[in-house]
Design a protein around this motif. Structure first.
Motif, PDB file in Angstrom:
ATOM      1  N   THR A  61       2.830  -8.709  15.050  1.00  0.00           N
ATOM      2  CA  THR A  61       1.602  -9.317  15.547  1.00  0.00           C
ATOM      3  C   THR A  61       0.891 -10.018  14.394  1.00  0.00           C
ATOM      4  O   THR A  61       1.247  -9.815  13.228  1.00  0.00           O
ATOM      5  N   PRO A  62      -0.124 -10.811  14.708  1.00  0.00           N
ATOM      6  CA  PRO A  62      -0.905 -11.409  13.621  1.00  0.00           C
ATOM      7  C   PRO A  62      -1.479 -10.369  12.657  1.00  0.00           C
ATOM      8  O   PRO A  62      -1.580 -10.629  11.459  1.00  0.00           O
ATOM      9  N   ALA A  63      -1.818  -9.191  13.141  1.00  0.00           N
ATOM     10  CA  ALA A  63      -2.348  -8.151  12.251  1.00  0.00           C
ATOM     11  C   ALA A  63      -1.292  -7.713  11.236  1.00  0.00           C
ATOM     12  O   ALA A  63      -1.599  -7.531  10.051  1.00  0.00           O
ATOM     13  N   LEU A  64      -0.054  -7.539  11.665  1.00  0.00           N
ATOM     14  CA  LEU A  64       1.017  -7.163  10.738  1.00  0.00           C
ATOM     15  C   LEU A  64       1.277  -8.289   9.744  1.00  0.00           C
ATOM     16  O   LEU A  64       1.451  -8.050   8.545  1.00  0.00           O
ATOM     17  N   ILE A  65       1.292  -9.511  10.224  1.00  0.00           N
ATOM     18  CA  ILE A  65       1.490 -10.662   9.330  1.00  0.00           C
ATOM     19  C   ILE A  65       0.358 -10.727   8.314  1.00  0.00           C
ATOM     20  O   ILE A  65       0.579 -10.989   7.128  1.00  0.00           O
ATOM     21  N   ASP A  66      -0.866 -10.431   8.740  1.00  0.00           N
ATOM     22  CA  ASP A  66      -2.007 -10.405   7.836  1.00  0.00           C
ATOM     23  C   ASP A  66      -1.814  -9.333   6.766  1.00  0.00           C
ATOM     24  O   ASP A  66      -2.057  -9.562   5.579  1.00  0.00           O
ATOM     25  N   ALA A  67      -1.364  -8.154   7.164  1.00  0.00           N
ATOM     26  CA  ALA A  67      -1.131  -7.074   6.195  1.00  0.00           C
ATOM     27  C   ALA A  67      -0.103  -7.509   5.152  1.00  0.00           C
ATOM     28  O   ALA A  67      -0.282  -7.265   3.956  1.00  0.00           O
ATOM     29  N   VAL A  68       0.953  -8.171   5.587  1.00  0.00           N
ATOM     30  CA  VAL A  68       1.961  -8.682   4.649  1.00  0.00           C
ATOM     31  C   VAL A  68       1.337  -9.734   3.734  1.00  0.00           C
ATOM     32  O   VAL A  68       1.608  -9.755   2.530  1.00  0.00           O
ATOM     33  N   GLY A  69       0.476 -10.573   4.291  1.00  0.00           N
ATOM     34  CA  GLY A  69      -0.183 -11.602   3.491  1.00  0.00           C
ATOM     35  C   GLY A  69      -1.080 -11.038   2.403  1.00  0.00           C
ATOM     36  O   GLY A  69      -1.304 -11.676   1.380  1.00  0.00           O
ATOM     37  N   ARG A  70      -1.577  -9.838   2.603  1.00  0.00           N
ATOM     38  CA  ARG A  70      -2.449  -9.204   1.608  1.00  0.00           C
ATOM     39  C   ARG A  70      -1.651  -8.475   0.523  1.00  0.00           C
ATOM     40  O   ARG A  70      -2.218  -7.926  -0.413  1.00  0.00           O
ATOM     41  N   ARG A  71      -0.353  -8.496   0.657  1.00  0.00           N
ATOM     42  CA  ARG A  71       0.537  -7.792  -0.269  1.00  0.00           C
ATOM     43  C   ARG A  71       0.333  -8.218  -1.719  1.00  0.00           C
ATOM     44  O   ARG A  71       0.333  -7.380  -2.619  1.00  0.00           O
ATOM     45  N   THR A  72       0.162  -9.500  -1.969  1.00  0.00           N
ATOM     46  CA  THR A  72       0.031  -9.976  -3.344  1.00  0.00           C
ATOM     47  C   THR A  72      -1.320  -9.619  -3.952  1.00  0.00           C
ATOM     48  O   THR A  72      -1.430  -9.482  -5.164  1.00  0.00           O
ATOM     49  N   ALA A  73      -2.329  -9.458  -3.130  1.00  0.00           N
ATOM     50  CA  ALA A  73      -3.665  -9.132  -3.630  1.00  0.00           C
ATOM     51  C   ALA A  73      -3.942  -7.635  -3.623  1.00  0.00           C
ATOM     52  O   ALA A  73      -4.895  -7.184  -4.247  1.00  0.00           O
ATOM     53  N   ASP A  74      -3.140  -6.872  -2.909  1.00  0.00           N
ATOM     54  CA  ASP A  74      -3.381  -5.433  -2.778  1.00  0.00           C
ATOM     55  C   ASP A  74      -2.121  -4.672  -3.181  1.00  0.00           C
ATOM     56  O   ASP A  74      -1.158  -4.607  -2.421  1.00  0.00           O
ATOM     57  N   GLY A  75      -2.154  -4.104  -4.366  1.00  0.00           N
ATOM     58  CA  GLY A  75      -0.996  -3.382  -4.885  1.00  0.00           C
ATOM     59  C   GLY A  75      -0.600  -2.187  -4.042  1.00  0.00           C
ATOM     60  O   GLY A  75       0.574  -1.801  -4.009  1.00  0.00           O
ATOM     61  N   ASP A  76      -1.559  -1.590  -3.328  1.00  0.00           N
ATOM     62  CA  ASP A  76      -1.233  -0.437  -2.482  1.00  0.00           C
ATOM     63  C   ASP A  76      -0.358  -0.851  -1.298  1.00  0.00           C
ATOM     64  O   ASP A  76       0.596  -0.150  -0.948  1.00  0.00           O
ATOM     65  N   ILE A  77      -0.662  -1.996  -0.699  1.00  0.00           N
ATOM     66  CA  ILE A  77       0.173  -2.498   0.401  1.00  0.00           C
ATOM     67  C   ILE A  77       1.546  -2.886  -0.140  1.00  0.00           C
ATOM     68  O   ILE A  77       2.576  -2.561   0.457  1.00  0.00           O
ATOM     69  N   ASP A  78       1.567  -3.545  -1.281  1.00  0.00           N
ATOM     70  CA  ASP A  78       2.833  -3.957  -1.900  1.00  0.00           C
ATOM     71  C   ASP A  78       3.719  -2.743  -2.187  1.00  0.00           C
ATOM     72  O   ASP A  78       4.910  -2.737  -1.863  1.00  0.00           O
TER      73      ASP A  78
END
Length: 194
Positions: A102-119
């Motif tokens: 979904t767009p929410a999952l794509i958004d979470a992936v997009g925040r990967r470079t700015a958020d080391g915890d998601i990465d």
């Protein structure tokens, strides 16, 4: 008689490739998510919000348009852009589990470079793991689960569960309207839903 199946399968393959590209490129994913949340937007608005150069913005917008995930709304200057709604279900692990992109999952992936915890979480658990964590994050914001329950269910450390839930909290609030009534009942709905 034309072969409509081939056309439908070709469109499906294109959709799958587009989603795969978004999930592999955090910069594209971030731009897609911004357009989805803020539509309609101009190149200047993208540049200001995401701190992209004009060249980068136009290049990424062109790629998203070619992929069929973004459309131009006006021919007049300044042009305005809008993201297409994406909801694609995929089966993993020999079809035992289904994940919805979904767009929410794509958004979470997009925040990967700015958020080391998601990465870090994606590196450890993959995109399927992130999709699962996002479901728990929505439930957490609705007071349906705790980080300890998530940790037990997913067989991860409670601290790791708490860290990813905190990291995904802004994504949840950008894509879902979480409401608590006077009686304590919780309701949610995905924002920007068609």
């Amino acid at each position: 008689m034309p072969d409509d199946t081939r056309h439908v399968n070709g469109a499906t393959a294109r959709d799958l490739l587009s989603v795969a590209t978004l999930l592999e490129d955090p910069q594209l994913a971030g731009l897609y998510a911004y357009l989805y949340r803020e539509e309609p937007v101009t190149v200047r608005e993208v540049m200001n919000a995401l701190d992209f150069s004009r060249e980068t913005t136009q290049t990424l917008l062109s790629r998203l348009e070619e992929m069929g995930t973004v459309e131009t709304l006006t021919d007049d200057e300044p042009q305005k852009y809008r993201a297409a709604s994406i909801e694609l279900s995929l089966s993993a692990d020999q079809g035992d589990r289904t994940y919805t992109v979904t767009p929410a999952l794509i958004d979470a992936v997009g925040r990967r470079t700015a958020d080391g915890d998601i990465d870090t979480y994606i590196d450890r658990h993959g995109l399927a793991g992130l999709a699962t964590a996002l479901i728990y994050a929505v439930d957490r914001e609705q007071s349906r689960v705790t980080h300890r329950l998530m940790a037990r269910n997913l067989d991860i450390a409670p601290l790791e569960a708490e860290i990813i839930l905190q990291a995904l909290r802004p994504v949840v609030h950008d894509h879902f309207e979480i409401e608590v009534t006077d009686s304590g009942d919780v309701f949610e709905s995905e924002s920007n839903a068609p």
